[in-house]
Design a protein around this motif. Sequence first.
Motif, mmCIF file in Angstrom:
data_model
loop_
_atom_site.group_PDB
_atom_site.id
_atom_site.type_symbol
_atom_site.label_atom_id
_atom_site.label_comp_id
_atom_site.label_asym_id
_atom_site.label_seq_id
_atom_site.Cartn_x
_atom_site.Cartn_y
_atom_site.Cartn_z
ATOM 1 N N GLU A 287 -12.415 30.411 -31.396
ATOM 2 C CA GLU A 287 -12.168 28.968 -31.737
ATOM 3 C C GLU A 287 -11.812 28.169 -30.506
ATOM 4 O OE1 GLU A 287 -10.773 26.141 -35.221
ATOM 5 O OE2 GLU A 287 -9.508 27.886 -34.790
ATOM 6 N N ILE A 288 -12.441 27.176 -30.238
ATOM 7 C CA ILE A 288 -12.064 26.550 -28.975
ATOM 8 C C ILE A 288 -12.012 25.129 -29.600
ATOM 9 C CG2 ILE A 288 -12.768 25.449 -27.031
ATOM 10 C CD1 ILE A 288 -14.453 27.943 -26.521
ATOM 11 N N VAL A 289 -10.525 24.484 -29.312
ATOM 12 C CA VAL A 289 -10.344 23.366 -29.759
ATOM 13 C C VAL A 289 -9.894 22.194 -28.629
ATOM 14 C CG1 VAL A 289 -8.794 21.882 -31.425
ATOM 15 C CG2 VAL A 289 -9.376 24.241 -31.609
ATOM 16 N N SER A 290 -10.586 20.961 -28.749
ATOM 17 C CA SER A 290 -10.650 19.946 -27.485
ATOM 18 C C SER A 290 -9.192 19.370 -27.777
ATOM 19 C CB SER A 290 -11.563 19.046 -27.610
ATOM 20 O OG SER A 290 -11.714 18.248 -28.591
ATOM 21 N N SER A 291 -8.699 18.457 -26.887
ATOM 22 C CA SER A 291 -7.538 17.526 -27.345
ATOM 23 C C SER A 291 -7.905 16.518 -28.165
ATOM 24 C CB SER A 291 -7.210 16.911 -25.598
ATOM 25 O OG SER A 291 -8.301 16.190 -25.162
ATOM 26 N N LYS A 292 -9.067 16.312 -28.639
ATOM 27 C CA LYS A 292 -9.326 15.364 -29.635
ATOM 28 C C LYS A 292 -9.396 16.113 -30.872
ATOM 29 C CE LYS A 292 -10.860 11.899 -26.538
ATOM 30 N NZ LYS A 292 -11.924 10.773 -26.056
ATOM 31 N N GLY A 293 -9.386 17.241 -30.904
ATOM 32 C CA GLY A 293 -9.471 18.041 -32.331
ATOM 33 C C GLY A 293 -10.808 18.528 -32.602
ATOM 34 N N GLU A 294 -11.944 18.326 -31.592
ATOM 35 C CA GLU A 294 -13.332 18.929 -31.835
ATOM 36 C C GLU A 294 -13.330 20.344 -31.803
ATOM 37 O OE1 GLU A 294 -17.730 17.984 -30.409
ATOM 38 O OE2 GLU A 294 -16.186 17.398 -29.331
ATOM 39 N N HIS A 295 -13.945 21.090 -32.405
ATOM 40 C CA HIS A 295 -14.055 22.517 -32.669
ATOM 41 C C HIS A 295 -15.334 23.205 -31.991
ATOM 42 C CE1 HIS A 295 -10.339 23.040 -35.111
ATOM 43 N NE2 HIS A 295 -10.546 21.862 -35.298
ATOM 44 N N ILE A 296 -15.321 24.235 -31.371
ATOM 45 C CA ILE A 296 -16.487 24.919 -30.941
ATOM 46 C C ILE A 296 -16.231 26.434 -31.097
ATOM 47 C CG2 ILE A 296 -17.816 25.784 -29.172
ATOM 48 C CD1 ILE A 296 -17.746 23.147 -27.880
ATOM 49 N N TYR A 297 -17.178 27.450 -31.764
ATOM 50 C CA TYR A 297 -16.791 28.387 -32.152
ATOM 51 C C TYR A 297 -17.888 29.346 -31.420
ATOM 52 C CZ TYR A 297 -14.612 26.386 -35.916
ATOM 53 O OH TYR A 297 -13.511 25.913 -36.571
ATOM 54 N N ILE A 298 -17.493 30.476 -30.444
ATOM 55 C CA ILE A 298 -18.436 31.244 -30.102
ATOM 56 C C ILE A 298 -18.264 32.628 -30.822
ATOM 57 C CG2 ILE A 298 -18.663 32.795 -27.838
ATOM 58 C CD1 ILE A 298 -17.394 30.553 -26.228
ATOM 59 N N SER A 299 -19.616 32.802 -31.367
ATOM 60 C CA SER A 299 -19.577 33.917 -32.331
ATOM 61 C C SER A 299 -20.502 34.927 -31.978
ATOM 62 C CB SER A 299 -20.226 33.327 -33.641
ATOM 63 O OG SER A 299 -19.545 32.046 -34.233
ATOM 64 N N ARG B 178 -24.269 36.079 -15.495
ATOM 65 C CA ARG B 178 -24.608 36.931 -14.354
ATOM 66 C C ARG B 178 -26.328 36.676 -14.012
ATOM 67 N NH1 ARG B 178 -23.582 43.312 -14.470
ATOM 68 N NH2 ARG B 178 -22.454 42.428 -16.165
ATOM 69 N N ASN B 179 -26.388 36.267 -12.685
ATOM 70 C CA ASN B 179 -27.700 35.885 -12.198
ATOM 71 C C ASN B 179 -28.653 34.432 -12.561
ATOM 72 O OD1 ASN B 179 -27.480 38.230 -10.492
ATOM 73 N ND2 ASN B 179 -28.387 39.271 -12.079
ATOM 74 N N SER B 180 -28.492 34.428 -13.765
ATOM 75 C CA SER B 180 -29.309 33.162 -14.427
ATOM 76 C C SER B 180 -28.676 32.764 -15.689
ATOM 77 C CB SER B 180 -30.645 33.315 -14.513
ATOM 78 O OG SER B 180 -30.844 34.296 -15.408
ATOM 79 N N ALA B 181 -28.629 31.309 -15.805
ATOM 80 C CA ALA B 181 -28.125 30.798 -17.273
ATOM 81 C C ALA B 181 -29.102 31.192 -18.141
ATOM 82 C CB ALA B 181 -27.649 29.490 -17.209
ATOM 83 N N LYS B 182 -28.702 32.111 -19.276
ATOM 84 C CA LYS B 182 -29.957 32.323 -20.196
ATOM 85 C C LYS B 182 -29.710 31.622 -21.590
ATOM 86 C CE LYS B 182 -29.818 36.796 -17.997
ATOM 87 N NZ LYS B 182 -28.600 37.530 -17.590
ATOM 88 N N TYR B 183 -28.673 30.887 -21.648
ATOM 89 C CA TYR B 183 -28.596 30.375 -22.869
ATOM 90 C C TYR B 183 -28.110 28.744 -22.780
ATOM 91 C CZ TYR B 183 -26.348 29.779 -27.440
ATOM 92 O OH TYR B 183 -25.918 29.107 -28.835
ATOM 93 N N LYS B 184 -28.362 27.794 -23.621
ATOM 94 C CA LYS B 184 -27.814 26.459 -23.392
ATOM 95 C C LYS B 184 -27.412 26.190 -24.870
ATOM 96 C CE LYS B 184 -29.196 25.345 -19.236
ATOM 97 N NZ LYS B 184 -28.357 25.139 -18.324
ATOM 98 N N VAL B 185 -26.322 25.684 -24.690
ATOM 99 C CA VAL B 185 -25.401 24.955 -26.269
ATOM 100 C C VAL B 185 -26.583 24.371 -26.931
ATOM 101 C CG1 VAL B 185 -23.598 23.976 -27.198
ATOM 102 C CG2 VAL B 185 -23.326 25.448 -25.338
ATOM 103 N N PRO B 186 -27.005 24.814 -28.150
ATOM 104 C CA PRO B 186 -27.959 23.728 -28.892
ATOM 105 C C PRO B 186 -27.501 22.526 -29.607
ATOM 106 C CG PRO B 186 -27.259 25.680 -30.247
ATOM 107 C CD PRO B 186 -26.508 25.600 -28.942
ATOM 108 N N PHE B 187 -26.194 22.079 -29.242
ATOM 109 C CA PHE B 187 -25.816 20.770 -29.906
ATOM 110 C C PHE B 187 -25.019 19.967 -28.660
ATOM 111 C CE2 PHE B 187 -22.926 23.979 -30.551
ATOM 112 C CZ PHE B 187 -21.595 23.528 -30.339
ATOM 113 N N ASN B 188 -24.964 18.731 -29.084
ATOM 114 C CA ASN B 188 -24.198 17.975 -28.248
ATOM 115 C C ASN B 188 -22.694 17.850 -28.660
ATOM 116 O OD1 ASN B 188 -25.991 17.345 -26.392
ATOM 117 N ND2 ASN B 188 -26.822 15.679 -27.704
ATOM 118 N N THR B 189 -21.802 17.574 -27.658
ATOM 119 C CA THR B 189 -20.285 17.279 -28.276
ATOM 120 C C THR B 189 -19.709 16.032 -27.878
ATOM 121 O OG1 THR B 189 -19.566 18.496 -26.323
ATOM 122 C CG2 THR B 189 -19.757 19.826 -27.960
ATOM 123 N N GLU B 190 -18.904 15.618 -28.466
ATOM 124 C CA GLU B 190 -18.358 14.108 -28.056
ATOM 125 C C GLU B 190 -17.215 14.493 -27.186
ATOM 126 O OE1 GLU B 190 -16.943 11.976 -31.421
ATOM 127 O OE2 GLU B 190 -18.702 12.444 -32.703
#
Length: 158
Positions: free
Chosen positions: A31-43, A95-107
């Motif tokens: 779990e990653i939490v921003s200074s404004k309380g927004e959460h992102i999860y790397i699963s 490694r070598n190329s970005a193979k993934y883009k986060v599929p949503f926008n964050t504030e």
Amino acid sequence: MKSNIYITLLFLLSIISCSNKLGSQQLNQSEIVSSKGEHIYISTINLGITGDKQFTLITNKKIVDVKDFDKTNSLQGLDPFIYSFSNDTLNLYFRNSAKYKVPFNTESIKIDYFELNNSDYIELYKKTFENKLYHAVPNHGNSVGYPNMPKPPKEDSK
């Protein structure tokens, strides 16, 4: 005769293990939490008897059950990227190329993507074992190596 019985038992155990799909899946989340309380999860979800088939997904909602994991929008492979988070910026190192883009926008969380050559990626990967600034996917935890991997026995000094 005994060897045939052992082989048969091993075969039956492997069939039982393979057919138990839910029991052979492992879900890990950071779990990653921003200074404004927004959460992102790397699963991550690991499949198979040895857990060597891994899918990784970054979401803005916590995954409660293995069944809720969306494999179709995920990245497949072990150690898909390294990440760091500071000052509301999530840095993803590939490694070598970005193979993934986060599929949503964050504030409140900015997401940056970095492509590293093999030697730079390996040097950064070594730092993930400290779990301070850089993190592997899934995190190494407190063990030496991958999660759920027992620590090696300590040798007696004589």
